[in-house]
Design a protein around this motif. Sequence first.
Motif, PDB file in Angstrom:
ATOM      1  N   GLU A  83       0.855  -1.190   0.000  1.00 56.96           N
ATOM      2  CA  GLU A  83       0.000   0.000   0.000  1.00 56.96           C
ATOM      3  C   GLU A  83       0.892   1.241   0.000  1.00 56.96           C
ATOM      4  O   GLU A  83       2.043   1.173   0.398  1.00 56.96           O
ATOM      5  CB  GLU A  83      -0.875   0.027   1.258  1.00 56.96           C
ATOM      6  N   GLU A  84       0.335   2.361  -0.446  1.00 57.14           N
ATOM      7  CA  GLU A  84       1.093   3.615  -0.403  1.00 57.14           C
ATOM      8  C   GLU A  84       1.332   4.014   1.041  1.00 57.14           C
ATOM      9  O   GLU A  84       0.476   3.821   1.899  1.00 57.14           O
ATOM     10  CB  GLU A  84       0.314   4.736  -1.102  1.00 57.14           C
ATOM     11  N   LYS A 102       2.685  -2.706   4.666  1.00 56.29           N
ATOM     12  CA  LYS A 102       1.256  -2.361   4.673  1.00 56.29           C
ATOM     13  C   LYS A 102       0.969  -1.408   5.810  1.00 56.29           C
ATOM     14  O   LYS A 102       1.656  -1.432   6.833  1.00 56.29           O
ATOM     15  CB  LYS A 102       0.387  -3.607   4.888  1.00 56.29           C
TER      16      LYS A 102
END
Length: 63
Positions: free
Chosen positions: A36-37, A61
């Motif tokens: 994830e960003e 994450k």
Amino acid sequence: MQQGIVKFFNDAKGYGFIKDTASGKEYFVHVSGLVEEIRENDEVTFELQEGKKGLNAVNVKLA
């Protein structure tokens, strides 16, 4: 899975550092290791993998 906080992340260059909350050690993270960003000060979970210059954070994450 280990937990940490994103100390630094440069979107333009695609890398940064995560500080492990348990040990206090800092680990390099590359954009290729993200699930994830992430942004600076985000709480994250990650795994460690041996890289060219030591351990790198992978499978990163948001916690």
